[in-house]
Design an enzyme around this catalytic site. Structure first.
Site, mmCIF file in Angstrom:
data_model
loop_
_atom_site.group_PDB
_atom_site.id
_atom_site.type_symbol
_atom_site.label_atom_id
_atom_site.label_comp_id
_atom_site.label_asym_id
_atom_site.label_seq_id
_atom_site.Cartn_x
_atom_site.Cartn_y
_atom_site.Cartn_z
ATOM 1 N N ASP A 216 -15.325 -3.017 -5.472
ATOM 2 C CA ASP A 216 -14.667 -4.321 -5.519
ATOM 3 C C ASP A 216 -15.253 -5.218 -4.435
ATOM 4 O O ASP A 216 -16.313 -4.902 -3.881
ATOM 5 C CB ASP A 216 -13.137 -4.185 -5.425
ATOM 6 C CG ASP A 216 -12.681 -3.583 -4.106
ATOM 7 O OD1 ASP A 216 -13.508 -3.460 -3.188
ATOM 8 O OD2 ASP A 216 -11.500 -3.243 -4.009
ATOM 9 N N ASP B 98 -7.522 -3.769 7.421
ATOM 10 C CA ASP B 98 -6.827 -4.828 6.678
ATOM 11 C C ASP B 98 -6.383 -5.985 7.573
ATOM 12 O O ASP B 98 -5.859 -6.982 7.071
ATOM 13 C CB ASP B 98 -5.614 -4.249 5.924
ATOM 14 C CG ASP B 98 -6.038 -3.437 4.710
ATOM 15 O OD1 ASP B 98 -7.240 -3.450 4.375
ATOM 16 O OD2 ASP B 98 -5.180 -2.782 4.102
ATOM 17 N N ASN C 110 0.806 -1.223 0.000
ATOM 18 C CA ASN C 110 0.000 0.000 0.000
ATOM 19 C C ASN C 110 0.837 1.270 0.000
ATOM 20 O O ASN C 110 0.304 2.358 -0.105
ATOM 21 C CB ASN C 110 -0.969 0.001 1.196
ATOM 22 C CG ASN C 110 -2.121 -0.953 0.961
ATOM 23 O OD1 ASN C 110 -2.264 -1.501 -0.131
ATOM 24 N ND2 ASN C 110 -2.925 -1.163 1.987
HETATM 25 C C1 UD1 Z 1 -6.313 2.079 1.370
HETATM 26 C C2 UD1 Z 1 -5.650 0.729 1.273
HETATM 27 C C3 UD1 Z 1 -6.544 -0.364 1.853
HETATM 28 C C4 UD1 Z 1 -6.951 -0.008 3.261
HETATM 29 C C5 UD1 Z 1 -7.570 1.388 3.295
HETATM 30 C C6 UD1 Z 1 -7.910 1.865 4.684
HETATM 31 C C7 UD1 Z 1 -4.287 0.940 -0.702
HETATM 32 C C8 UD1 Z 1 -4.002 0.472 -2.085
HETATM 33 N N1 UD1 Z 1 -5.354 0.433 -0.121
HETATM 34 O O1 UD1 Z 1 -7.475 2.026 0.539
HETATM 35 O O2 UD1 Z 1 -5.824 -1.599 1.845
HETATM 36 O O3 UD1 Z 1 -7.906 -0.945 3.705
HETATM 37 O O4 UD1 Z 1 -6.655 2.356 2.723
HETATM 38 O O5 UD1 Z 1 -6.802 1.813 5.510
HETATM 39 O O6 UD1 Z 1 -3.537 1.716 -0.127
HETATM 40 N N2 UD1 Z 1 -14.108 6.897 0.570
HETATM 41 C C9 UD1 Z 1 -15.120 7.658 0.032
HETATM 42 N N3 UD1 Z 1 -14.800 8.644 -0.858
HETATM 43 C C10 UD1 Z 1 -13.513 8.911 -1.213
HETATM 44 C C11 UD1 Z 1 -12.479 8.117 -0.667
HETATM 45 C C12 UD1 Z 1 -12.806 7.129 0.225
HETATM 46 O O7 UD1 Z 1 -16.297 7.454 0.332
HETATM 47 O O8 UD1 Z 1 -13.288 9.824 -2.016
HETATM 48 C C13 UD1 Z 1 -14.452 5.833 1.532
HETATM 49 C C14 UD1 Z 1 -14.150 4.441 0.982
HETATM 50 O O9 UD1 Z 1 -15.216 3.947 0.202
HETATM 51 C C15 UD1 Z 1 -13.953 3.655 2.262
HETATM 52 C C16 UD1 Z 1 -13.313 4.679 3.207
HETATM 53 O O10 UD1 Z 1 -13.608 5.951 2.657
HETATM 54 O O11 UD1 Z 1 -15.194 3.270 2.792
HETATM 55 C C17 UD1 Z 1 -11.824 4.513 3.378
HETATM 56 O O12 UD1 Z 1 -11.207 4.596 2.141
HETATM 57 P P1 UD1 Z 1 -9.669 5.018 1.934
HETATM 58 O O13 UD1 Z 1 -9.074 5.379 3.256
HETATM 59 O O14 UD1 Z 1 -9.631 6.028 0.848
HETATM 60 O O15 UD1 Z 1 -9.023 3.666 1.465
HETATM 61 P P2 UD1 Z 1 -8.225 3.374 0.136
HETATM 62 O O16 UD1 Z 1 -7.238 4.451 -0.106
HETATM 63 O O17 UD1 Z 1 -9.180 3.027 -0.957
#
Ligand code: UD1
Length: 425
Positions: free
Chosen positions: A118, A307, A23
C-alpha cells in the site's frame, strides 16, 4: 469528492475525548469469529474500516449490528462459517488479513485474498505464513489468494518471529488459542492492541500468558465463548491531539487516553518544550513557545510509533532547529514529505532518514493525503500554516479519525469539509 479546508493560525484550547483504537477493534471483530454466539464490542470508533470489517464478517455468515453513534458492534457468529475473504473487501482494507488465523482455527480452512502493498510500503506476510505452517497448516498462494488448510486441529508449536510484527503475532495468536497443546511465540509484538486482544481472548476462555511481553505462551483450549469487551483507547489518535496542542502552542486535555501507552511520544513533546501532565482519565499538553526540533527513531512498541512519525515531521517542520527522523518500519512512509514541501517545509530524505530543518512559517496550499497518518501530518501542518490549506484524499483521514472536524472546531480550529467542485466555481 470532499476537501478539508483549514485556515491556519488558531491556538487549540479545550478538551477532546478519544474512542477505541482502529488497530485494535478490527482484530477484536475478527477474534469474535472464534466463538459461536454474540460478541459485543464497545468504544468502537465510527470509521469506514469498521463497516468494511462488518461487511466481511457478514459475508462469512455472521450477523453484524454496527451502531456508529453508540460506538457499539454486535457480532453473532453461526456454528458454520464460510471461509473466504474476497479481494474486493481486502483491497479496500488491508487489515482484513486478520481473519486468516480465526478462520483457520474455526473452519480448518481460510481463503483470504492477498492484500498486496500500500502507500506506506510493501508489507510482507511471510511471518504470518511461516507461523501457521509451524502450527501444522498447509498454506499456498493461488490466483491472488492465500489458501490455508488443515486436516486436523492445529498443533501448538514454538515460533520465533524475525521481527515483532503486530499482524503476525495476532494471526498466530488467534490460530493457536484453540490448537492442540502449547504454543510459544517468541519476539512477539508488545503493543497495547496486542494486550487488548489477549485480554478479550482470555475472557473468552483462552489460556494466554505473557501479554505485553516478548514471549506469549498459549495453551490451546477446546472452545471459546462469546463476550462483551471494551476496546482499548486509540493511542495514535491521542498522540495526534498531543502534537496538535504542541504545534499550535495550545492547551489541550485528551481524555479516555492512557499516557502510559504513549510514553515515547509524550517524552519527545517534553523535549520539544511542552508541559505534559497526567489528569484523571487522560493527559494534558500545554505549549507556550515555538517547539524545539526533536530527533525521532521509529521502533516496535514500546519504541516511538511509526504511526506518529508524519505528525512529528510536521512538528519539526515548524520547530526551532533541525531534526533527524529515522523510519524503521515502513519504507515508503516518507512519500508524504513531498506534500509537506508544498506548504514550504524543508525536508530532505535519504533512504530511511529524513532531515527536517524547521521553518518559522509554513504557507497554506492544496495538498493530497496518501494514507491515514500522512493525512494527520498534513492536517497538523495546515493548522499552523498561513492562509488556507486544502487537503484532498480526506477518505484516508476518515479511516483513522472519526469526527475529526467537529473535534477540531470544538478546540478552536477553523476547519470545514467542502465539496471539491465548489473550489472551482
Ligand atoms: C500494524 C498497524 C499499523 C502500524 C504497524 C506497526 C493495524 C491495522 N495496522 O500494521 O498501523 O503502523 O502495526 O506498529 O494494526 N512484515 C514482514 N512480514 C510479515 C509481517 C510484517 O516483512 O509477515 C514487516 C512489514 O512489512 C513492516 C513491518 O514488518 O515493514 C511491521 O509490520 P507489522 O508490525 O506486521 O505491522 P502491521 O500489522 O501490518
Amino acid at each position: 469528492m470532499e476537501v478539508l479546508s483549514i485556515t491556519g493560525g488558531q491556538r487549540l484550547f479545550g478538551t477532546v475525548r478519544v474512542t477505541g483504537a482502529k488497530n485494535s477493534v478490527l482484530k477484536l471483530m475478527a477474534a469474535a469469529l472464534l466463538a459461536q454466539g454474540t460478541t459485543t464490542l464497545t468504544e468502537v470508533p465510527d470509521i469506514l474500516d469498521v463497516e468494511i470489517m462488518a461487511e466481511l464478517l457478514r459475508r462469512l455468515g455472521c450477523e453484524v449490528d454496527h451502531d456508529g453513534p453508540a460506538r457499539r458492534v454486535s457480532i453473532t457468529v453461526p456454528e458454520i462459517l464460510a471461509h473466504r475473504a474476497d479481494y474486493d473487501l481486502v483491497r479496500r482494507m488491508r487489515a482484513s488479513i486478520c481473519v486468516l488465523g480465526p478462520l483457520l482455527a474455526r473452519c480448518g480452512a481460510a481463503d483470504v485474498a492477498l492484500p498486496g502493498g500500500d502507500n506506506i510500503g510493501s508489507r510482507g506476510l511471510d511471518m504470518h505464513i511461516a507461523g501457521l505452517k509451524k502450527l501444522g497448516a498447509e498454506v499456498t498462494n493461488q490466483h491472488g489468494y492465500l489458501i490455508a488448510s488443515t486436516q486436523q486441529r492445529l498443533t501448538g508449536a514454538s515460533i520465533w518471529l524475525d521481527f515483532p510484527s503486530v499482524g503476525a503475532t495476532e494471526t498466530i495468536l488467534m490460530a493457536a488459542v484453540t490448537a492442540n497443546g502449547v504454543t510459544v511465540i517468541d519476539n512477539a509484538a508488545r503493543e497495547p492492541e496486542i494486550v487488548d486482544i489477549c485480554q478479550m481472548l482470555i475472557n473468552m476462555g483462552a489460556s494466554i500468558d505473557g501479554a505485553g511481553t516478548s514471549t506469549l505462551t498459549i495453551e490451546g483450549v477446546e472452545q471459546l465463548e462469546p463476550v462483551a469487551h471494551c476496546t482499548v483507547s486509540d493511542r495514535i489518535v491521542a498522540g495526534t491531539w498531543a502534537v496538535a496542542a504542541a504545534m499550535t502552542q495550545g492547551d489541550v486535555t485528551v481524555l479516555n487516553a492512557n499516557p502510559a501507552h504513549l510514553e515515547a511520544a509524550l517524552d519527545k513533546l517534553v523535549s520539544a518544550g511542552a508541559q505534559v501532565s497526567h489528569v484523571a482519565g487522560g493527559f494534558r499538553v500545554i505549549m507556550d513557545n515555538r517547539p524545539l526540533a526533536v530527533d525521532v527513531v521509529t521502533l516496535p512498541y514500546p519504541g516511538f510509533p511509526t504511526d506518529l512519525q508524519p505528525q512529528f515531521i510536521a512538528l519539526n517542520a515548524i520547530a526551532s532547529g533541525a531534526a533527524l527522523v529515522t523510519e524503521n518500519l515502513f519504507e515508503a512512509r516518507f512519500r508524504f514529505v513531498q506534500e509537506l514541501a508544498r506548504l514550504g517545509a524543508d525536508v530532505r530524505t535519504d533512504g530511511h532518514h529524513a532531515l527536517v530543518r524547521g521553518r518559522s512559517h509554513l504557507s497554506g496550499a492544496p495538498v493530497e493525503a496518501t494514507d491515514i497518518r500522512a493525512g494527520a501530518g498534513l492536517v497538523l501542518a495546515g493548522l499552523v500554516a498561513d492562509g488556507i490549506t486544502s487537503i484532498y484524499g480526506v477518505s484516508h483521514i476518515d479511516r483513522g479519525y472519526a469526527d475529526l472536524v467537529p473535534a477540531l472546531r470544538e478546540l478552536g480550529a477553523q476547519v470545514e469539509r467542502i465539496e471539491a467542485e465548489s473550489l472551482f466555481t
